[in-house]
Enzyme design. Structure first.
Site, mmCIF file in Angstrom:
data_model
loop_
_atom_site.group_PDB
_atom_site.id
_atom_site.type_symbol
_atom_site.label_atom_id
_atom_site.label_comp_id
_atom_site.label_asym_id
_atom_site.label_seq_id
_atom_site.Cartn_x
_atom_site.Cartn_y
_atom_site.Cartn_z
ATOM 1 N N HIS A 120 -4.200 -4.912 -2.291
ATOM 2 C CA HIS A 120 -3.816 -3.538 -2.661
ATOM 3 C C HIS A 120 -2.323 -3.325 -2.477
ATOM 4 C CE1 HIS A 120 -8.086 -2.999 -2.411
ATOM 5 N NE2 HIS A 120 -8.112 -3.193 -1.110
ATOM 6 N N HIS B 132 4.074 -1.345 4.753
ATOM 7 C CA HIS B 132 3.697 -1.802 3.413
ATOM 8 C C HIS B 132 4.329 -0.874 2.388
ATOM 9 C CE1 HIS B 132 0.808 1.349 4.477
ATOM 10 N NE2 HIS B 132 0.909 1.642 3.179
ATOM 11 N N HIS C 298 4.186 1.036 -1.766
ATOM 12 C CA HIS C 298 3.461 1.460 -2.974
ATOM 13 C C HIS C 298 4.522 1.525 -4.076
ATOM 14 C CE1 HIS C 298 -0.036 2.897 -0.540
ATOM 15 N NE2 HIS C 298 0.914 3.062 0.343
ATOM 16 N N GLU D 76 3.953 7.847 -3.597
ATOM 17 C CA GLU D 76 2.692 8.588 -3.378
ATOM 18 C C GLU D 76 3.004 10.063 -3.167
ATOM 19 O OE1 GLU D 76 0.263 6.196 -0.444
ATOM 20 O OE2 GLU D 76 -0.674 5.814 -2.379
ATOM 21 N N HIS E 35 5.720 2.704 3.774
ATOM 22 C CA HIS E 35 4.965 3.343 4.859
ATOM 23 C C HIS E 35 4.976 2.478 6.105
ATOM 24 C CE1 HIS E 35 2.425 5.729 1.721
ATOM 25 N NE2 HIS E 35 3.566 6.333 2.011
ATOM 26 N N THR F 278 -3.861 7.072 2.704
ATOM 27 C CA THR F 278 -3.868 7.317 1.256
ATOM 28 C C THR F 278 -4.700 6.269 0.510
ATOM 29 O OG1 THR F 278 -1.939 5.936 0.821
ATOM 30 C CG2 THR F 278 -1.534 8.268 1.374
ATOM 31 N N THR F 279 -5.337 5.375 1.289
ATOM 32 C CA THR F 279 -6.282 4.434 0.672
ATOM 33 C C THR F 279 -7.601 4.540 1.414
ATOM 34 O OG1 THR F 279 -5.949 2.552 2.173
ATOM 35 C CG2 THR F 279 -4.383 2.785 0.336
HETATM 36 N N1 LIG Z 1 -3.890 3.432 3.881
HETATM 37 C C1 LIG Z 1 -3.134 2.893 4.828
HETATM 38 N N2 LIG Z 1 -1.920 3.317 5.079
HETATM 39 S S1 LIG Z 1 -1.208 4.540 4.293
HETATM 40 N N3 LIG Z 1 -1.038 4.166 2.743
HETATM 41 O O1 LIG Z 1 -2.033 5.719 4.371
HETATM 42 O O2 LIG Z 1 0.094 4.674 4.919
HETATM 43 N N4 LIG Z 1 -3.620 1.860 5.594
HETATM 44 C C2 LIG Z 1 -4.941 1.259 5.443
HETATM 45 C C3 LIG Z 1 -5.027 0.203 6.514
HETATM 46 C C4 LIG Z 1 -3.699 0.125 7.203
HETATM 47 C C5 LIG Z 1 -2.855 1.242 6.668
HETATM 48 ZN ZN LIG Z 2 0.719 3.442 2.292
#
Ligand SMILES: N/C(=N\S(N)(=O)=O)N1CCCC1
Ligand SMILES: [Zn+2]
Length: 261
Positions: free
Chosen positions: A64, A94, A96, A106, A119, A199-200
């Site tokens: 992802h 990570h 996006h 995002e 992020h 956000t995932t």
């Molecule tokens: N969705 C996530 N981060 S986020 N996009 O909300 O910052 N994560 C899922 C597992 C580790 C971090």
């Molecule tokens: Zn993220």
């Protein structure tokens, strides 16, 4: 199975609620930030990231996004201050991003999106024993969001983009030691903050969001290297490039977004 979510037509953000009902919750992320509707909160102090050099471990492609993981066994790399009542330990960061030339952040600002969003995910190790426990607790996580806009080459991003060919396929991981994410911060740490979610999937409503107002600049060439990543595994014959891995803004549902100075 539970983990076939993605960003495509068949498994994208508008369908996540079927497997993850939290998708329709009351504090979902990302959101559109509307600056002139914000309440400026003088009680909000500065945020203080303190990222120790030797805690990065590896860089990996989870299908992802691409993530750099950190050793979070002690408080060497933490963020404190601002809306946070404890130091939060850095777990991973990570990105996006969009497709060629189109947007990929995002969070949006007055309806405008950026080319990409970084992020940095932290967890409250004072109140919780593990990241997993913190990730399901209200405000157990703090994510520092940084917008990326296209412009000049970023002088330090090449350390990351040069490693991307090593993690081209979903499930690949390689050593990535000695990287200090402090080099990815913009000069100003002024921020917006609000209570939201991952956000995932699993979209846990456990995140204190801290979004920096000042974007960093990266070149189109550097960004294009992220799009070379594949969301498919080495053994799969179908090769799908990883791009547009962003969730669109979600309903604010009465939440207040506060602004530091
Ligand atoms: N969705 C996530 N981060 S986020 N996009 O909300 O910052 N994560 C899922 C597992 C580790 C971090
Ligand atoms: Zn993220």
């Amino acid at each position: 199975s539970g983990n076939n979510w993605g960003y495509g037509k068949e498994n994208g953000p508008s369908l996540w609620h079927k497997q993850y009902p939290t998708a329709k919750g009351s504090r979902q992320s990302p959101i559109d930030i509307v600056p002139h509707q914000l309440s400026h909160d003088p009680s909000l102090g500065p945020i203080v990231p303190n990222y120790d050099q030797c805690t990065s471990l590896n860089i990996s492609n989870n299908g992802h996004s691409v993530a750099v993981e950190f050793d979070d066994s002690d408080d060497r790399s933490v963020i404190r201050g601002g809306p946070l009542d404890n130091p939060y330990r850095l777990k991973q960061f990570h990105f996006h991003w969009g497709g060629k030339g189109c947007h990929g952040s995002e969070h949006t600002v007055a309806g405008n999106s950026y080319a990409s969003e970084l992020h940095l995910v932290h967890w409250n190790a004072v109140k919780y024993k593990t990241y997993e426990e913190a990730a399901t607790a209200p405000n157990g996580l703090a994510v520092l969001g940084i917008f990326l806009q296209t412009g000049d080459d970023h002088r330090w991003l090449h350390t990351i983009t040069d490693a991307l060919y090593m993690v081209k396929f979903k499930g690949s991981v390689t050593d990535f030691k000695g990287f200090n994410p402090k080099c990815l911060l913009p000069s100003s740490l002024h921020y917006w903050t609000y209570l939201g979610s991952l956000t995932t999937p699993p979209l846990h409503e456990s995140v204190i969001w801290i979004i920096l107002k000042e974007p960093i600049s990266v070149s189109e060439r550097q960004l294009s290297k992220f799009r070379m990543l594949l969301s498919t595994g080495e053994e799969e014959d179908q090769r799908i490039h990883m791009e547009n891995n962003f969730r669109p803004p979600q309903p604010l549902k009465g939440r207040r977004v506060r602004s530091s100075v």
